[in-house]
Design a protein around this motif. Structure first.
Motif, PDB file in Angstrom:
ATOM      1  N   SER A  47      -3.222   8.490   5.022  1.00 10.12           N
ATOM      2  CA  SER A  47      -3.209   7.036   5.036  1.00 10.12           C
ATOM      3  C   SER A  47      -3.952   6.550   3.832  1.00 10.12           C
ATOM      4  CB  SER A  47      -3.858   6.488   6.315  1.00 10.12           C
ATOM      5  OG  SER A  47      -5.211   6.902   6.381  1.00 10.12           O
TER       6      SER A  47
ATOM      7  N   ASP B 251       6.926  -2.351   8.077  1.00 11.45           N
ATOM      8  CA  ASP B 251       7.017  -3.239   9.239  1.00 11.45           C
ATOM      9  C   ASP B 251       6.004  -4.381   9.150  1.00 11.45           C
ATOM     10  OD1 ASP B 251       8.983  -1.535  10.143  1.00 11.45           O
ATOM     11  OD2 ASP B 251       7.626  -0.381  11.434  1.00 11.45           O
ATOM     12  N   ARG B 252       4.813  -4.095   8.628  1.00  7.27           N
ATOM     13  CA  ARG B 252       3.807  -5.149   8.488  1.00  7.27           C
ATOM     14  C   ARG B 252       4.250  -6.217   7.502  1.00  7.27           C
ATOM     15  NH1 ARG B 252      -0.223  -6.633   5.130  1.00  7.27           N
ATOM     16  NH2 ARG B 252       0.365  -4.997   3.649  1.00  7.27           N
ATOM     17  N   LEU B 253       4.803  -5.820   6.367  1.00  3.52           N
ATOM     18  CA  LEU B 253       5.246  -6.781   5.364  1.00  3.52           C
ATOM     19  C   LEU B 253       6.466  -7.566   5.834  1.00  3.52           C
ATOM     20  CD1 LEU B 253       4.847  -4.564   2.169  1.00  3.52           C
ATOM     21  CD2 LEU B 253       3.363  -6.437   2.895  1.00  3.52           C
ATOM     22  N   LYS B 254       7.358  -6.902   6.517  1.00  2.00           N
ATOM     23  CA  LYS B 254       8.564  -7.591   6.975  1.00  2.00           C
ATOM     24  C   LYS B 254       8.281  -8.507   8.166  1.00  2.00           C
ATOM     25  CE  LYS B 254      12.292  -5.059   7.209  1.00  2.00           C
ATOM     26  NZ  LYS B 254      13.209  -3.930   7.496  1.00  2.00           N
ATOM     27  N   GLY B 255       7.149  -8.280   8.821  1.00  2.00           N
ATOM     28  CA  GLY B 255       6.804  -9.147   9.940  1.00  2.00           C
ATOM     29  C   GLY B 255       6.078 -10.410   9.527  1.00  2.00           C
ATOM     30  N   ALA B 256       5.789 -10.623   8.228  1.00  2.00           N
ATOM     31  CA  ALA B 256       5.115 -11.844   7.790  1.00  2.00           C
ATOM     32  C   ALA B 256       6.052 -13.029   7.948  1.00  2.00           C
ATOM     33  CB  ALA B 256       4.668 -11.696   6.331  1.00  2.00           C
TER      34      ALA B 256
ATOM     35  N   ARG C  31       5.263   1.990   8.782  1.00  2.00           N
ATOM     36  CA  ARG C  31       4.493   0.927   9.426  1.00  2.00           C
ATOM     37  C   ARG C  31       4.011  -0.114   8.427  1.00  2.00           C
ATOM     38  NH1 ARG C  31      -0.760   4.521  11.281  1.00  2.00           N
ATOM     39  NH2 ARG C  31      -1.441   5.191   9.191  1.00  2.00           N
ATOM     40  N   GLU C  32       3.823   0.278   7.147  1.00  2.00           N
ATOM     41  CA  GLU C  32       3.491  -0.702   6.112  1.00  2.00           C
ATOM     42  C   GLU C  32       4.689  -1.611   5.836  1.00  2.00           C
ATOM     43  OE1 GLU C  32       1.416  -2.691   2.984  1.00  2.00           O
ATOM     44  OE2 GLU C  32       0.811  -1.547   4.765  1.00  2.00           O
TER      45      GLU C  32
ATOM     46  N   ARG D 136       0.836  -1.185   0.000  1.00  2.00           N
ATOM     47  CA  ARG D 136       0.000   0.000   0.000  1.00  2.00           C
ATOM     48  C   ARG D 136       0.880   1.246   0.000  1.00  2.00           C
ATOM     49  NH1 ARG D 136      -3.769  -1.572   5.017  1.00  2.00           N
ATOM     50  NH2 ARG D 136      -1.682  -2.145   5.770  1.00  2.00           N
TER      51      ARG D 136
END
Length: 403
Positions: A45, A73-78, A70-71, A37
């Motif tokens: 946002s 961080d979300r993808l790297k946290g998968a 933060r996007e 995104r």
């Protein structure tokens, strides 16, 4: 890494691709598919959605936007990062797709031409041939959902469509591209421009009658895909041809979709339109105490008197045959209207024929008989003098100077 007015930290597309361990084309495809995104510059946002829930006009495609931290961080946290994200955006050609399905490239091409698998991208090779690319995940899913199409003879309807020369790959790619463009913005006029970009520009005047709306749609018209394409006129012509609808039913569907999008945009966000014309100021009254050089009472006769309209200059009136009135019914000649206070003009007298022009060259000028050329008189005089001289020499006559 920068932050906007709302305090949200964002990075550029190039930095996001490096942090997500994606190539430039893989990140571009991930942004188009909505897997990553992006936000427009100055947005709070969402995917290109700014304040008020509307996309910024002219913000550009999503693959050129910025990505929030933060996007990332979300993808790297998968749990499957980075291999899972890279596999979801992996695009394969015909040979790789056929290898995933364990079929020949010819059979996969037949399945793609009949619309069983939709391409996601294309590029032109050095021979200017179109090379279609497919998502590896969609190809594998198709193989699991339709194993009967991978072996044996193809169904009769598929063979008939192939015999008719059908090729649904450009049409399916246009449909996918339109869905990606509509997903990238919430502006109603940008959505209408995305639909209009798939129609021939020569057809827009018949679909959008207002020239101001057409110019607005043209400004918002998304450009054809140019990533990885050679910058040559022939290549641009091929891309433009692939970007326009060419089937009758497809063109009809896009026309209806454009009409619905325009109706929604005109109702929810009407355009201001062209500025109204400036009013013409009324003439100022004549100042008091100043003599008017042309008072109104001096032209009062023009309003009451009869004005005769002359024949326009350059037009020759048609000849009317003269008719002889019967005896006793001679009409009275028309009287000329003269303005009050004007002296009557004298009656015109009979025209005097112009005098014949006098001879040019003074009193010595003589007229030449008709039919005689200039200089013939002098030749005649010389001939006569020579004859007289010859007569005097022979003794047939007396000389002209006889005493």
């Amino acid at each position: 890494m920068t932050g906007d007015e709302s305090g949200i930290r964002t990075v550029t597309a190039a930095q996001a691709a490096r942090l997500l361990e994606l190539r430039r084309d893989e990140f571009r495809l991930a942004a188009q598919l909505g897997l990553v995104r992006t936000v427009a510059p100055g947005a709070a946002s969402g995917t290109g959605v700014g304040a008020g829930g509307r996309a910024a006009v002219g913000a550009g495609p999503p693959e050129r936007g910025r990505v929030e931290v933060r996007e990332l961080d979300r993808l790297k946290g998968a749990p499957d990062f980075p291999g899972g994200l890279r596999e979801r955006v992996r695009a394969v050609g015909t040979r790789e797709a056929a290898a995933l399905l364990s079929v020949t490239p010819e059979r996969f091409t037949k399945l793609a031409r009949t619309g069983h698998v939709s391409p996601v991208r294309f590029y032109l090779n050095r021979y200017r041939a179109v090379v279609w690319l497919y998502l590896a995940g969609e190809v594998s899913e198709f193989g699991r959902a339709h194993p009967e199409l991978l072996t044996g003879r193809l169904p009769p309807d598929v063979r008939e469509r192939l015999a008719a020369g059908e090729d649904s790959r450009p049409r399916n790619w246009r449909s996918r591209r339109l869905s990606l463009l509509l997903r990238a913005t919430t502006d109603l006029w940008e959505r209408a421009a995305a639909i209009a970009s798939l129609l021939d520009p020569d057809e827009l005047p018949a679909l959008v009658a207002d020239p101001y709306e057409r110019s607005h749609l043209d400004r918002l018209r998304p450009s054809p895909p140019s990533a990885g394409l050679p910058a040559s006129p022939a290549a641009r012509e091929i891309v433009e041809h692939l970007s326009l609808a060419d089937r009758a039913d497809e063109i009809l569907w896009f026309r209806g979709a454009l009409a619905d999008a325009l109706t929604e945009a005109r109702t929810a966000a009407p355009l201001a339109g062209l500025p109204a014309p400036m009013p013409v100021p009324a003439p100022a009254p004549w100042p008091t105490g100043v003599r008017d050089p042309l008072p109104a009472d001096s032209l009062s006769w023009a309003a009451t008197g009869r004005v005769l309209t002359p024949t326009p200059t350059g037009s020759v009136p048609r000849a009317v045959p003269r008719s002889v009135p019967p005896p006793g019914n001679t009409p009275e000649p028309a009287r000329a209207m003269t303005p009050p206070g004007a002296a009557p003009l004298p009656a015109p007298s009979a025209p005097t024929p112009p005098a014949a022009p006098g001879p040019t060259g003074g009193p010595r000028a003589r007229t030449r008989p008709p039919g005689r050329r200039a200089g013939s008189r002098w030749r005649e005089l010389l001939r006569r003098r020579g004859a007289k001289a010859r007569v005097g020499e022979r003794g047939w006559g007396r000389p002209s100077a006889w005493p």
